[in-house]
Design a protein around this motif. Structure first.
Motif, PDB file in Angstrom:
ATOM      1  N   GLU A   1       0.823  -1.303  -0.098  1.00  0.00           N
ATOM      2  CA  GLU A   1      -0.042  -0.197   0.077  1.00  0.00           C
ATOM      3  C   GLU A   1       1.159   1.375   0.116  1.00  0.00           C
TER       4      GLU A   1
ATOM      5  N   TRP B   1       0.234   9.267  -0.238  1.00  0.00           N
ATOM      6  CA  TRP B   1      -1.236   9.805  -0.634  1.00  0.00           C
ATOM      7  C   TRP B   1      -1.103  11.217  -0.516  1.00  0.00           C
TER       8      TRP B   1
ATOM      9  N   LEU C   1      -2.472  13.029  -3.613  1.00  0.00           N
ATOM     10  CA  LEU C   1      -3.885  14.057  -3.511  1.00  0.00           C
ATOM     11  C   LEU C   1      -3.572  15.539  -3.682  1.00  0.00           C
TER      12      LEU C   1
ATOM     13  N   LEU D   1     -10.979  12.009 -12.695  1.00  0.00           N
ATOM     14  CA  LEU D   1     -11.604  11.270 -11.787  1.00  0.00           C
ATOM     15  C   LEU D   1     -13.279  11.277 -11.592  1.00  0.00           C
TER      16      LEU D   1
ATOM     17  N   PHE E   1      -9.906   2.536 -11.202  1.00  0.00           N
ATOM     18  CA  PHE E   1     -10.175   2.945  -9.496  1.00  0.00           C
ATOM     19  C   PHE E   1      -9.764   1.624  -8.812  1.00  0.00           C
TER      20      PHE E   1
ATOM     21  N   LEU F   1      -6.330   1.882  -7.350  1.00  0.00           N
ATOM     22  CA  LEU F   1      -6.215   2.916  -6.347  1.00  0.00           C
ATOM     23  C   LEU F   1      -6.773   2.002  -4.859  1.00  0.00           C
TER      24      LEU F   1
ATOM     25  N   ARG G   1      -6.873   3.202  -1.033  1.00  0.00           N
ATOM     26  CA  ARG G   1      -7.884   4.165  -0.786  1.00  0.00           C
ATOM     27  C   ARG G   1      -9.115   3.792  -1.997  1.00  0.00           C
TER      28      ARG G   1
ATOM     29  N   GLU H   1     -12.630   4.574  -4.247  1.00  0.00           N
ATOM     30  CA  GLU H   1     -13.142   5.669  -4.908  1.00  0.00           C
ATOM     31  C   GLU H   1     -13.751   6.655  -4.095  1.00  0.00           C
TER      32      GLU H   1
ATOM     33  N   GLU I   1     -13.729   7.369  -0.855  1.00  0.00           N
ATOM     34  CA  GLU I   1     -12.722   7.843   0.235  1.00  0.00           C
ATOM     35  C   GLU I   1     -11.698   8.878  -0.421  1.00  0.00           C
ATOM     36  N   LEU I   2     -11.417   8.371  -1.673  1.00  0.00           N
ATOM     37  CA  LEU I   2     -10.555   9.162  -2.409  1.00  0.00           C
ATOM     38  C   LEU I   2     -11.248  10.591  -2.580  1.00  0.00           C
TER      39      LEU I   2
ATOM     40  N   GLU J   1     -11.655  12.804   0.358  1.00  0.00           N
ATOM     41  CA  GLU J   1     -10.357  13.690   0.660  1.00  0.00           C
ATOM     42  C   GLU J   1     -10.136  14.714  -0.333  1.00  0.00           C
ATOM     43  N   LEU J   2     -10.255  14.578  -1.663  1.00  0.00           N
ATOM     44  CA  LEU J   2     -10.088  15.600  -2.651  1.00  0.00           C
ATOM     45  C   LEU J   2     -10.944  16.698  -2.180  1.00  0.00           C
TER      46      LEU J   2
END
Length: 428
Positions: free
Chosen positions: A90, A96, A100, A113, A171, A174, A179, A181, A183-184, A187-188
């Motif tokens: 990971e 990360w 990000l 994305l 995805f 990722l 991470r 999708e 969650e990603l 966070e973005l």
């Protein structure tokens, strides 16, 4: 092919895929890059070939994907099932963070994305920032129930099946790297919101603060979706009654204000109907009316006598001129008003087209002898006239009290325009 989310986005299960004889396992850039990483990590090329055959034969069952691990039951040639796992390194928290930050800085990555796509150049940009999205040597560790210490045909077959999954859903890579999708994207969103707040300029006195529309469209997931369109409206709303027992404010023409409110409601209803019409988004926007055109439009809508008098006195035309313009507007709006006022000389191409139409009509005996002056053809010995518009259509005119007046809507050919003019004369 869709994965089933069984743990709120931290694990996806993909159903078993059918055999793929004679087909390449990876068609997408991400799938091919995944297989390249497998070939670099495996020590025995013969096992890679054997595993590819297993995968082609459909030996891999449902594939479970979660952060750091992929799992499936893979059948051997004799049908014996083995649980096969591939443990994937990971990305670290620092990795990360860098990834990000990279995505948040580039609107193109965010847009991709959101469109459920990971552009290949994201891997190159991430590598330049020190983050390896694709597994390298030592990042794919096999664990198989067959007891092999290195990649065996079962774990290789599993990796090949993952390449097919990546073709449909990049995805998944990722998720394997740590991470999901949702969650990603969450966070973005938080990171982009914090950046927007931190870099927002101090509001100036009297100037409303906000976010440029371009930034909002580039990062559309930061704002809720637009509401649906309103329903159509059958009739325009009634304007308020402004006149009453009390005297209006000095200088306020309540009759004119009520008329303008009613006109605004009618136009709003018309605009809404046009916006809801099929294909409206592909239709060109209409030209904005000039002050004179809008004056004629208002005068043609049947205003009260007092408002009509104000329009006539304020437009710089006499009452007869305004009445003539209103008459033209009633036959064709702005186009008819332009023909009334625009005397122009057709060019060679327009003149040849008009001449050909007139010649054909004369030969058919439907058009009298005409005398031409610029774009206007007047019937000799009568009170009929045809005007040729810049759009190639013909407009009928009739002389009344010594003044040429619009006599009807346009026609595509002169004979039809004259015929309609004759019919209206007989009806009158």
């Amino acid at each position: 092919m869709t994965g089933h989310d069984i743990t709120g986005g931290t694990e996806l299960t993909f159903p078993a895929l059918p055999p793929e004889p004679g087909q390449s396992f990876a068609r997408s850039w991400w799938g091919r890059a995944w297989l390249k990483a497998l070939e670099d990590a495996a020590l025995d090329g013969r096992q890679v070939k054997s595993g590819r055959r297993h995968a082609r034969a459909g030996a891999v069952g449902a594939v479970s994907v979660r952060p750091g691990r992929i799992t499936a039951l893979v059948r051997d040639r004799d049908g014996t099932p083995y649980r096969s796992d591939v443990v994937v390194q990971e990305l670290s928290a620092a990795d990360w963070d860098r990834l990000l930050d990279l995505v948040a800085d580039r609107a193109g990555h965010i847009a991709a994305l959101l469109d459920h796509d990971i552009p290949p150049h994201l891997a190159e940009d991430a590598l330049a920032a020190g983050v390896e999205l694709l597994p390298g040597i030592g990042d794919l560790e096999p664990e198989c129930g067959c007891g092999a210490w290195d990649h065996c045909p079962h774990t290789v077959a599993l990796c090949h099946q993952v390449a097919r999954i990546l073709d449909q859903d990049p995805f998944v890579l990722l998720l394997i790297r740590g991470r999901g999708e949702h969650e990603l994207l969450d966070e973005l969103q938080a990171r982009n919101s914090a950046r927007t707040t931190a870099h927002a300029p101090e509001p100036s006195a009297g100037v409303p603060s906000g976010v440029p529309a371009r930034e909002v469209f580039e990062a559309g997931f930061l704002v809720p979706p637009l509401p649906g369109p309103p329903p159509p409206v059958a009739t325009a709303g009634h304007p308020p009654v402004l006149s009453g027992d009390t005297a209006p404010a000095p200088g306020l023409d309540t009759e004119a204000l009520e008329f303008l409110v009613a006109d605004a409601a009618a136009r709003a209803r018309l605009l809404l109907a046009e916006a809801l019409a099929p294909g409206h988004e592909r239709s060109p926007a209409g030209a904005e009316l000039s002050l004179w055109q809008d004056t004629v439009r208002l005068a043609a809508s049947g205003p009260p006598a007092g408002v009509a008098a104000r329009l006539a006195s304020g437009c710089g035309r006499d009452r007869a001129g305004l009445a003539q313009a209103v008459r033209a507007w009633g036959h064709g709006g702005p186009a008819a008003l332009s023909v009334l006022e625009d005397a122009w000389t057709p060019g060679a191409e327009d003149l040849a087209r008009a001449g050909a139409q007139l010649t054909a009509a004369r030969e058919a005996g439907t058009v009298p002898v005409l005398r031409a002056s610029r774009n206007r053809w007047t019937a000799v010995g009568s009170d009929a006239q045809l005007r040729y518009g810049r759009d190639g259509r013909w407009w009928p005119y009739r002389k009344e009290s010594g003044r040429w007046q619009p006599a009807g809507p346009c026609e595509d050919d002169p004979a039809s325009a004259l015929a309609a003019l004759t019919e209206r004369s007989q009806e009158g």
